[in-house]
Design a protein around this motif. Structure first.
Motif, mmCIF file in Angstrom:
data_model
loop_
_atom_site.group_PDB
_atom_site.id
_atom_site.type_symbol
_atom_site.label_atom_id
_atom_site.label_comp_id
_atom_site.label_asym_id
_atom_site.label_seq_id
_atom_site.Cartn_x
_atom_site.Cartn_y
_atom_site.Cartn_z
ATOM 1 N N PRO A 1 -83.356 -61.517 -40.838
ATOM 2 C CA PRO A 1 -82.464 -62.635 -41.182
ATOM 3 C C PRO A 1 -81.196 -62.615 -40.344
ATOM 4 C CG PRO A 1 -82.438 -60.935 -42.874
ATOM 5 C CD PRO A 1 -83.540 -60.580 -41.927
ATOM 6 N N ASN A 2 -80.683 -63.774 -40.082
ATOM 7 C CA ASN A 2 -79.431 -63.888 -39.338
ATOM 8 C C ASN A 2 -78.285 -64.017 -40.341
ATOM 9 O OD1 ASN A 2 -77.167 -64.883 -37.995
ATOM 10 N ND2 ASN A 2 -78.428 -65.718 -36.361
ATOM 11 N N ALA A 3 -77.570 -62.910 -40.516
ATOM 12 C CA ALA A 3 -76.510 -62.892 -41.522
ATOM 13 C C ALA A 3 -75.356 -63.820 -41.158
ATOM 14 C CB ALA A 3 -75.994 -61.468 -41.707
ATOM 15 N N VAL A 4 -75.212 -64.102 -39.882
ATOM 16 C CA VAL A 4 -74.123 -64.995 -39.465
ATOM 17 C C VAL A 4 -74.385 -66.408 -39.960
ATOM 18 C CG1 VAL A 4 -73.010 -66.059 -37.477
ATOM 19 C CG2 VAL A 4 -73.482 -63.606 -37.477
ATOM 20 N N ALA A 5 -75.607 -66.858 -39.811
ATOM 21 C CA ALA A 5 -75.955 -68.202 -40.272
ATOM 22 C C ALA A 5 -75.821 -68.288 -41.786
ATOM 23 C CB ALA A 5 -77.380 -68.550 -39.848
ATOM 24 N N ALA A 6 -76.302 -67.263 -42.465
ATOM 25 C CA ALA A 6 -76.182 -67.251 -43.921
ATOM 26 C C ALA A 6 -74.718 -67.309 -44.331
ATOM 27 C CB ALA A 6 -76.846 -66.003 -44.487
ATOM 28 N N ALA A 7 -73.897 -66.564 -43.608
ATOM 29 C CA ALA A 7 -72.475 -66.513 -43.946
ATOM 30 C C ALA A 7 -71.823 -67.870 -43.739
ATOM 31 C CB ALA A 7 -71.779 -65.458 -43.092
ATOM 32 N N LEU A 8 -72.181 -68.545 -42.664
ATOM 33 C CA LEU A 8 -71.554 -69.834 -42.376
ATOM 34 C C LEU A 8 -71.855 -70.824 -43.501
ATOM 35 C CD1 LEU A 8 -69.992 -71.689 -40.574
ATOM 36 C CD2 LEU A 8 -72.101 -72.214 -39.350
ATOM 37 N N ARG A 9 -73.125 -70.835 -43.888
ATOM 38 C CA ARG A 9 -73.515 -71.794 -44.902
ATOM 39 C C ARG A 9 -73.005 -71.404 -46.295
ATOM 40 N NH1 ARG A 9 -75.775 -76.713 -46.924
ATOM 41 N NH2 ARG A 9 -74.357 -76.331 -48.632
ATOM 42 N N SER A 10 -73.160 -70.153 -46.644
ATOM 43 C CA SER A 10 -72.838 -69.754 -48.018
ATOM 44 C C SER A 10 -71.356 -69.450 -48.194
ATOM 45 C CB SER A 10 -73.664 -68.534 -48.415
ATOM 46 O OG SER A 10 -73.275 -67.424 -47.636
ATOM 47 N N ARG A 11 -70.634 -69.471 -47.103
ATOM 48 C CA ARG A 11 -69.196 -69.223 -47.145
ATOM 49 C C ARG A 11 -68.859 -67.846 -47.702
ATOM 50 N NH1 ARG A 11 -65.950 -72.901 -46.685
ATOM 51 N NH2 ARG A 11 -66.436 -75.017 -46.038
ATOM 52 N N THR A 12 -69.738 -66.911 -47.456
ATOM 53 C CA THR A 12 -69.431 -65.534 -47.821
ATOM 54 C C THR A 12 -70.168 -64.602 -46.870
ATOM 55 O OG1 THR A 12 -70.196 -63.867 -49.389
ATOM 56 C CG2 THR A 12 -70.904 -66.078 -49.785
ATOM 57 N N THR A 13 -69.436 -63.676 -46.310
ATOM 58 C CA THR A 13 -70.014 -62.831 -45.252
ATOM 59 C C THR A 13 -70.586 -61.521 -45.773
ATOM 60 O OG1 THR A 13 -67.801 -61.921 -44.912
ATOM 61 C CG2 THR A 13 -68.496 -63.695 -43.447
ATOM 62 N N ARG A 14 -70.355 -61.238 -47.031
ATOM 63 C CA ARG A 14 -70.732 -59.925 -47.575
ATOM 64 C C ARG A 14 -70.150 -58.804 -46.719
ATOM 65 N NH1 ARG A 14 -73.953 -60.479 -51.666
ATOM 66 N NH2 ARG A 14 -74.392 -58.254 -51.795
ATOM 67 N N SER A 15 -68.968 -59.030 -46.222
ATOM 68 C CA SER A 15 -68.313 -57.966 -45.465
ATOM 69 C C SER A 15 -66.881 -57.832 -45.947
ATOM 70 C CB SER A 15 -68.331 -58.267 -43.975
ATOM 71 O OG SER A 15 -67.452 -59.316 -43.685
ATOM 72 N N ARG B 1 -62.550 -63.423 -39.175
ATOM 73 C CA ARG B 1 -63.969 -63.062 -39.306
ATOM 74 C C ARG B 1 -64.484 -63.318 -40.708
ATOM 75 N NH1 ARG B 1 -63.589 -60.100 -34.394
ATOM 76 N NH2 ARG B 1 -65.570 -60.633 -33.462
ATOM 77 N N GLN B 2 -63.650 -63.903 -41.555
ATOM 78 C CA GLN B 2 -64.078 -64.358 -42.871
ATOM 79 C C GLN B 2 -64.520 -63.233 -43.785
ATOM 80 O OE1 GLN B 2 -62.931 -67.552 -41.470
ATOM 81 N NE2 GLN B 2 -64.112 -68.085 -43.273
ATOM 82 N N VAL B 3 -63.848 -62.073 -43.677
ATOM 83 C CA VAL B 3 -64.173 -61.018 -44.622
ATOM 84 C C VAL B 3 -63.968 -61.528 -46.047
ATOM 85 C CG1 VAL B 3 -63.630 -59.121 -43.067
ATOM 86 C CG2 VAL B 3 -61.825 -60.098 -44.466
ATOM 87 N N ASP B 4 -64.790 -61.041 -46.962
ATOM 88 C CA ASP B 4 -64.707 -61.503 -48.346
ATOM 89 C C ASP B 4 -63.543 -60.869 -49.084
ATOM 90 O OD1 ASP B 4 -66.965 -62.961 -47.912
ATOM 91 O OD2 ASP B 4 -68.321 -61.489 -48.792
ATOM 92 N N ALA B 5 -63.045 -59.776 -48.549
ATOM 93 C CA ALA B 5 -61.930 -59.094 -49.206
ATOM 94 C C ALA B 5 -61.311 -58.105 -48.230
ATOM 95 C CB ALA B 5 -62.402 -58.365 -50.455
ATOM 96 N N LEU B 6 -60.161 -57.620 -48.626
ATOM 97 C CA LEU B 6 -59.430 -56.704 -47.760
ATOM 98 C C LEU B 6 -59.016 -55.484 -48.570
ATOM 99 C CD1 LEU B 6 -58.836 -57.353 -44.848
ATOM 100 C CD2 LEU B 6 -56.565 -58.109 -45.503
#
Lengths: 326, 326
Positions: free
Chosen positions: B48-62, B115-120
């Motif tokens: 799976p391409n996590a970048v594409a998933a992140a763009l669409r779902s608005r969450t990077t899981r990072s 980079r749209q991290v979900d948290a810091l």
DNA sequence: TTGAAAGCGCTAACAA
DNA sequence: TTGTTAGCGCTTTCAA
């Protein structure tokens, strides 16, 4: 959050394409438009979405780093050097620990590749069992092995010349007139353990048969030190496979009241920050971590810039650091 | 590379939506279809391409982690604990060093947010100068401060109760009958330096005026140790602001042949791995890094699961580790 | 030098 | 339970 390149383009009175070109510093934008775009971005506090850019441009400007344990100060220093150079190149670092477990290492590499890292920097935790995942990764992105490498030519490697380092130690001890030495190292499951052991066997005077193998831990150093003390005769010097082992050996000797270097000399390998603070300060072999990191990043940068994928091994010469322990 | 969810869907004979649902483990997919999709993914070696998933779902899981220096074993251990828990939750860690420079810290946080991290997770390097960037970041994503915190209630914090730790030390020394103590700490530019200094001043017997402030480095420890030795009378104990300082003090004392703990006791703070290996082994205060990491990750996970953004400070009780040095 | 338009690969509405 | 469809925000052809 919310302000996109469309908003910037609209405010600047240009198309999104022009805005994109201006923001990414491409040439072929009229200076006037460029400044209008930059001013608009500034006014709107525009924060580019790197995920969207990555999806479209098929490059994330990020790099995966897999180390056995970041809590090991040797790897931590390496990672710090890499991070510094990466940040300077506006790239980010995804960190993963393998905890010396090839199975976990495989999953970590998989997760990193799913995240579309542009390259992988890896300290493979096992000479043999890391080879497969390394080869798979190398088929997808540029990979450079750091410090350790797997058997076979799977990917480039940058590290220190371990055998040469041990030779420096053995020659130093010989010059001091040390007769008999013992070696406390690690089982050769990784390439550094192997190279240091081989180096010792080649360089050590006489039989070189006094070899104790465990792992790269202070606990092993303590056990091995105690074991050597229980023998009839102490060696003239104990050559350790790394500083952590040496610190363990030193603490075992101190517990029994054995004087270092008067009764026995002790040497380490790596020159971690605590080597200089040991009592007595540890004679050791300094790994040029900055040089290793620089070369690894240079190799990857070259690949990004379109260089051929050549698999090469770069062994950087280490340096003997003589302190009070030997 | 190349094989997308469309290929998987086609091979499984379902739509991409069904394939997506099956692959992400959502319910509402017929078991038969689910296994067809998984089989197809397996057969095609779908990644799976996590970048594409992140763009669409608005969450990077990072998640972004900013520490002053990863080469500091205390932070490295903290990061390792965090990484382990994150990996278990299928999330990735983006690592950045601030090198104790608030300006660099600001840029690093910016890059992480781009980079749209979900948290810091952040160890703010300065009590005052880190406050602004922290507040800005907290306005965009959940932020938890680790170990150190800025003045004011910008974001949640998880760390150790530093003042309580110093109290443990001072009480231990008092119980041993130590009369006069000195404190070697760091200028209170960060919250831990401040809390430990305050803690010492409150807990120390008598005047508590024998206070030397520098930074958290072994070099400072060595200098401060030498300075104390040059005085007419040695204190009964030297309480150090952290282990690194204490190791520096110990090496200065060893150089002058001063016996520890017979002539002077020495204590540290943190219980880094090398504290136990010092000669003599260092009495210190152990920070429960695992507990700190666990709590920080728990706070963030709660936020991801929809909890209210409450700003709270969690001070975990530290533990005294008595070894030979005091 | 610019703009219109077409996706990158995926997920999430929405409809069936 | 499934499929169709419309984007996520950006970069990159392509044509003007």
């Amino acid at each position: 959050m919310g302000v996109t390149i469309h908003d910037v383009a609209a405010r600047a009175g240009v198309s999104v394409a022009t805005a994109s070109r201006a923001l990414s510093g491409q040439r072929g934008v009229r200076p006037e438009n460029r400044s209008k775009v930059l001013a608009a971005a500034d006014a709107l506090a525009y924060q580019p979405n790197a995920v969207a850019a990555a999806l479209r441009s098929r490059t994330t400007r990020s790099l995966g780093v897999v180390v056995p344990r970041i809590a090991n100060p040797f790897f931590a220093t390496l990672v710090e050097e890499v991070e510094q150079r990466l940040h300077a190149a506006d790239r980010s670092l995804l960190l993963a620990n393998s905890r010396y477990d090839p199975e976990l290492e495989r999953r970590q590499v998989g997760a990193l590749l799913d995240r579309q890292v542009d390259a992988l920097l890896m300290v493979p935790c096992h000479r043999v069992r890391s080879a497969e995942v390394l080869a798979e990764a190398a088929a997808r992105v540029p990979v450079v092995q750091l410090d350790l490498h797997v058997d076979g030519p799977a990917a480039s490697w940058v590290g220190v010349d371990n055998a040469a380092g041990i030779s420096l130690v053995v020659e130093h001890l010989a010059a001091l007139g040390t007769r008999r030495t013992a070696f406390v190292g690690a089982e050769p499951t990784d390439s550094a353990a192997q190279a240091r052991l081989d180096g010792y066997r080649r360089a050590a005077p006489g039989g070189a048969d006094d070899v104790l193998l465990g792992d790269f831990s202070k606990e092993w150093g303590q056990r091995a030190g105690t074991r050597l003390l229980d023998r009839a005769e102490l060696p003239g010097a104990i050559v350790c496979g790394n500083d952590t082992i040496a610190l363990g050996v030193l603490s075992a000797l101190a517990e029994r009241g054995v004087a270092v270097p008067d009764e026995v000399r002790v040497t380490g390998f790596d020159d971690i920050p605590y080597a200089a603070l040991a009592q007595p300060p540890l004679t050791t072999v300094r790994q040029p971590q900055g040089a290793i990191a620089a070369e690894a990043v240079r190799l990857l940068t070259a690949r990004w810039d379109g260089a051929e994928p050549v698999s090469q091994r770069t062994a950087i010469a280490p340096e003997l650091v003589v302190r009070a322990s030997a």
